[in-house]
Design a protein around this motif. Structure first.
Motif, PDB file in Angstrom:
ATOM      1  N   VAL A 100       0.832  -1.337  -0.206  1.00  0.00           N
ATOM      2  CA  VAL A 100      -0.112   0.049   0.249  1.00  0.00           C
ATOM      3  C   VAL A 100       0.776   1.104   0.076  1.00  0.00           C
ATOM      4  O   VAL A 100       1.866   1.157   1.155  1.00  0.00           O
ATOM      5  CB  VAL A 100      -0.832   0.243   1.452  1.00  0.00           C
ATOM      6  CG1 VAL A 100      -2.173   1.139   1.596  1.00  0.00           C
ATOM      7  CG2 VAL A 100      -1.306  -1.270   1.068  1.00  0.00           C
ATOM      8  N   PRO A 101       0.709   2.287  -0.771  1.00  0.00           N
ATOM      9  CA  PRO A 101       1.327   3.362  -0.576  1.00  0.00           C
ATOM     10  C   PRO A 101       1.838   3.800   0.409  1.00  0.00           C
ATOM     11  O   PRO A 101       0.298   3.638   1.749  1.00  0.00           O
ATOM     12  CB  PRO A 101       0.696   4.684  -1.820  1.00  0.00           C
ATOM     13  CG  PRO A 101       0.034   3.653  -2.389  1.00  0.00           C
ATOM     14  CD  PRO A 101      -0.993   2.451  -1.779  1.00  0.00           C
TER      15      PRO A 101
ATOM     16  N   PRO B 212       2.044   6.845   2.584  1.00  0.00           N
ATOM     17  CA  PRO B 212       1.435   7.833   2.831  1.00  0.00           C
ATOM     18  C   PRO B 212       0.179   7.935   3.622  1.00  0.00           C
ATOM     19  O   PRO B 212      -0.763   7.717   3.994  1.00  0.00           O
ATOM     20  CB  PRO B 212       0.763   8.779   2.153  1.00  0.00           C
ATOM     21  CG  PRO B 212       1.690   8.791   1.158  1.00  0.00           C
ATOM     22  CD  PRO B 212       2.820   7.774   1.091  1.00  0.00           C
ATOM     23  N   GLU B 213      -0.883   6.475   2.511  1.00  0.00           N
ATOM     24  CA  GLU B 213      -1.805   5.417   2.752  1.00  0.00           C
ATOM     25  C   GLU B 213      -2.233   5.148   3.571  1.00  0.00           C
ATOM     26  O   GLU B 213      -2.659   4.715   4.870  1.00  0.00           O
ATOM     27  CB  GLU B 213      -2.570   5.594   1.576  1.00  0.00           C
ATOM     28  CG  GLU B 213      -3.777   4.591   1.361  1.00  0.00           C
ATOM     29  CD  GLU B 213      -4.256   4.303   0.084  1.00  0.00           C
ATOM     30  OE1 GLU B 213      -5.242   2.431   0.161  1.00  0.00           O
ATOM     31  OE2 GLU B 213      -4.064   4.139  -1.038  1.00  0.00           O
ATOM     32  N   LEU B 214      -1.159   4.396   3.610  1.00  0.00           N
ATOM     33  CA  LEU B 214      -0.885   2.957   4.654  1.00  0.00           C
ATOM     34  C   LEU B 214      -1.063   3.677   6.572  1.00  0.00           C
ATOM     35  O   LEU B 214      -1.307   3.653   7.064  1.00  0.00           O
ATOM     36  CB  LEU B 214       0.614   2.096   4.786  1.00  0.00           C
ATOM     37  CG  LEU B 214       0.776   1.502   6.343  1.00  0.00           C
ATOM     38  CD1 LEU B 214      -0.111   0.534   6.448  1.00  0.00           C
ATOM     39  CD2 LEU B 214       2.053   1.034   6.164  1.00  0.00           C
TER      40      LEU B 214
ATOM     41  N   ARG C 124      -1.523   7.034   7.156  1.00  0.00           N
ATOM     42  CA  ARG C 124      -3.387   8.174   7.224  1.00  0.00           C
ATOM     43  C   ARG C 124      -4.114   7.346   8.056  1.00  0.00           C
ATOM     44  O   ARG C 124      -5.266   7.328   8.849  1.00  0.00           O
ATOM     45  CB  ARG C 124      -3.622   8.464   5.893  1.00  0.00           C
ATOM     46  CG  ARG C 124      -4.693   9.105   6.603  1.00  0.00           C
ATOM     47  CD  ARG C 124      -4.911  10.057   4.667  1.00  0.00           C
ATOM     48  NE  ARG C 124      -3.587  10.779   4.222  1.00  0.00           N
ATOM     49  CZ  ARG C 124      -3.105  10.424   3.168  1.00  0.00           C
ATOM     50  NH1 ARG C 124      -3.962   9.710   2.650  1.00  0.00           N
ATOM     51  NH2 ARG C 124      -2.532  11.148   2.915  1.00  0.00           N
ATOM     52  N   ALA C 125      -4.003   5.441   7.703  1.00  0.00           N
ATOM     53  CA  ALA C 125      -5.138   4.555   7.831  1.00  0.00           C
ATOM     54  C   ALA C 125      -5.155   3.970   9.316  1.00  0.00           C
ATOM     55  O   ALA C 125      -5.394   3.868  10.052  1.00  0.00           O
ATOM     56  CB  ALA C 125      -5.378   3.661   7.220  1.00  0.00           C
TER      57      ALA C 125
ATOM     58  N   THR D 154      10.289   1.748   0.845  1.00  0.00           N
ATOM     59  CA  THR D 154      10.153   3.272   1.956  1.00  0.00           C
ATOM     60  C   THR D 154      10.227   5.184   1.270  1.00  0.00           C
ATOM     61  O   THR D 154       9.699   5.974   1.364  1.00  0.00           O
ATOM     62  CB  THR D 154       9.609   3.182   3.294  1.00  0.00           C
ATOM     63  OG1 THR D 154      10.721   2.680   3.494  1.00  0.00           O
ATOM     64  CG2 THR D 154       8.803   1.567   2.889  1.00  0.00           C
TER      65      THR D 154
ATOM     66  N   GLU E  84       9.216   8.054  -0.359  1.00  0.00           N
ATOM     67  CA  GLU E  84       7.542   8.205   0.098  1.00  0.00           C
ATOM     68  C   GLU E  84       7.206   8.494   1.631  1.00  0.00           C
ATOM     69  O   GLU E  84       6.003   9.540   1.885  1.00  0.00           O
ATOM     70  CB  GLU E  84       6.439   7.604  -0.176  1.00  0.00           C
ATOM     71  CG  GLU E  84       6.492   7.044  -1.083  1.00  0.00           C
ATOM     72  CD  GLU E  84       5.391   5.682  -1.531  1.00  0.00           C
ATOM     73  OE1 GLU E  84       4.202   6.268  -2.553  1.00  0.00           O
ATOM     74  OE2 GLU E  84       4.934   4.538  -1.240  1.00  0.00           O
TER      75      GLU E  84
ATOM     76  N   GLU F  17       6.022  12.874   2.098  1.00  0.00           N
ATOM     77  CA  GLU F  17       4.623  12.901   2.237  1.00  0.00           C
ATOM     78  C   GLU F  17       4.214  11.702   3.357  1.00  0.00           C
ATOM     79  O   GLU F  17       2.812  12.648   3.609  1.00  0.00           O
ATOM     80  CB  GLU F  17       4.636  13.029   1.014  1.00  0.00           C
ATOM     81  CG  GLU F  17       2.712  12.604   0.397  1.00  0.00           C
ATOM     82  CD  GLU F  17       2.335  11.380  -0.764  1.00  0.00           C
ATOM     83  OE1 GLU F  17       1.061  11.640  -1.584  1.00  0.00           O
ATOM     84  OE2 GLU F  17       2.900  10.972  -1.748  1.00  0.00           O
ATOM     85  N   ALA F  18       4.309  11.134   3.399  1.00  0.00           N
ATOM     86  CA  ALA F  18       3.744  10.295   4.767  1.00  0.00           C
ATOM     87  C   ALA F  18       3.571  10.981   6.081  1.00  0.00           C
ATOM     88  O   ALA F  18       2.754  11.601   6.532  1.00  0.00           O
ATOM     89  CB  ALA F  18       4.209   8.839   4.799  1.00  0.00           C
TER      90      ALA F  18
ATOM     91  N   ALA G 293       1.427  14.083   5.734  1.00  0.00           N
ATOM     92  CA  ALA G 293      -0.195  13.780   6.201  1.00  0.00           C
ATOM     93  C   ALA G 293      -0.668  12.831   8.285  1.00  0.00           C
ATOM     94  O   ALA G 293      -1.602  13.612   8.013  1.00  0.00           O
ATOM     95  CB  ALA G 293      -0.172  12.048   5.025  1.00  0.00           C
TER      96      ALA G 293
END
Length: 228
Positions: A145-146, A148-150, A152-153, A171, A174, A177-178, A181
């Protein structure tokens, strides 16, 4: 020139380590020796560490998150001591590096995220607890999973940092950006592994804005050391 030597499992990507090396500048080198299998064999790790010593490594880090966490805190420290005694240079592991890195960014409560099997995730939680770090949440995913998405969740308002321990997943590109976020440090397996090697080599002045909170410019007294 400061050289961080890594004992890296066969099949783990090298791109992240090359990116870190490039961003930190020309006076830092990341070298590695690959090994096959789970990597828990002391003779295999010692032989790899000796090769890195002969290649002028200033410190050696066992760059395997799942295997090094699974040992537990005391066994991991004993493995690091054994490698150091056998080679005559400082030694550590990704798991021990996480305990140090969490303190270095000023955190005591964290969330753990990533595609880790349940038994490995449990080992991470127990390891960090033994090191004095509270895990307030876990977030497991299937597949990649990207970042930042991981992050954030997985984030939890109680957590002061988000940990993504897996060294088998790239990683580094990214991380900024993570962190943007969630507004807090994001510590990943490859970043922490190299940082731990630099800590052992006493290169506290290594920084790069593109590598996130763990590598921001800070004074020597701001870096946590074991026993403090």
């Amino acid at each position: 020139m400061t050289t961080v030597g890594l004992l890296r499992p066969e099949g783990h990507p090298e791109d992240d380590y090359r990116r870190i090396e490039t961003l930190l500048g020309s006076d830092i080198r990341v070298d590695s020796v690959r090994y096959e299998g789970p990597g828990a064999d002391p003779e295999q790790l010692t032989a790899g560490a000796e090769r890195l010593r002969l290649a002028a490594a200033d410190a050696v880090v066992w760059a395997s998150s799942s295997a090094s966490f699974a040992q537990g805190w005391e066994a991991a420290r004993e493995r690091a001591r054994s490698l150091a005694l056998a080679t005559g240079i400082p030694a550590s592991s990704t798991a021990i590096g996480f305990a140090h890195a969490v303190r270095a960014v000023g955190a005591t409560r964290v969330v753990v995220a990533g595609a880790l099997p349940g038994e490995v995730a449990g080992a991470v939680v127990r390891f960090l607890a033994a090191a004095g770090v509270e895990v307030v949440g876990e977030w497991r995913v299937d597949g990649e999973v990207p970042l930042p998405e991981l992050v954030r969740a997985a984030d939890d308002p109680r957590a002061q940092a988000v940990l993504v321990p897996d060294t088998a997943v790239p990683t580094v590109a990214e991380v900024p950006e993570a962190e943007a976020a969630v507004g807090k440090p994001v510590l990943t397996g490859t970043l922490v592994t190299v940082w731990e090697g630099l800590r052992l080599a006493e290169r506290h002045g290594a920084w790069a804005d593109e590598l996130g909170a763990l590598f921001v410019r800070r004074g020597p007294r701001e870096v946590w050391e074991p026993g403090e």
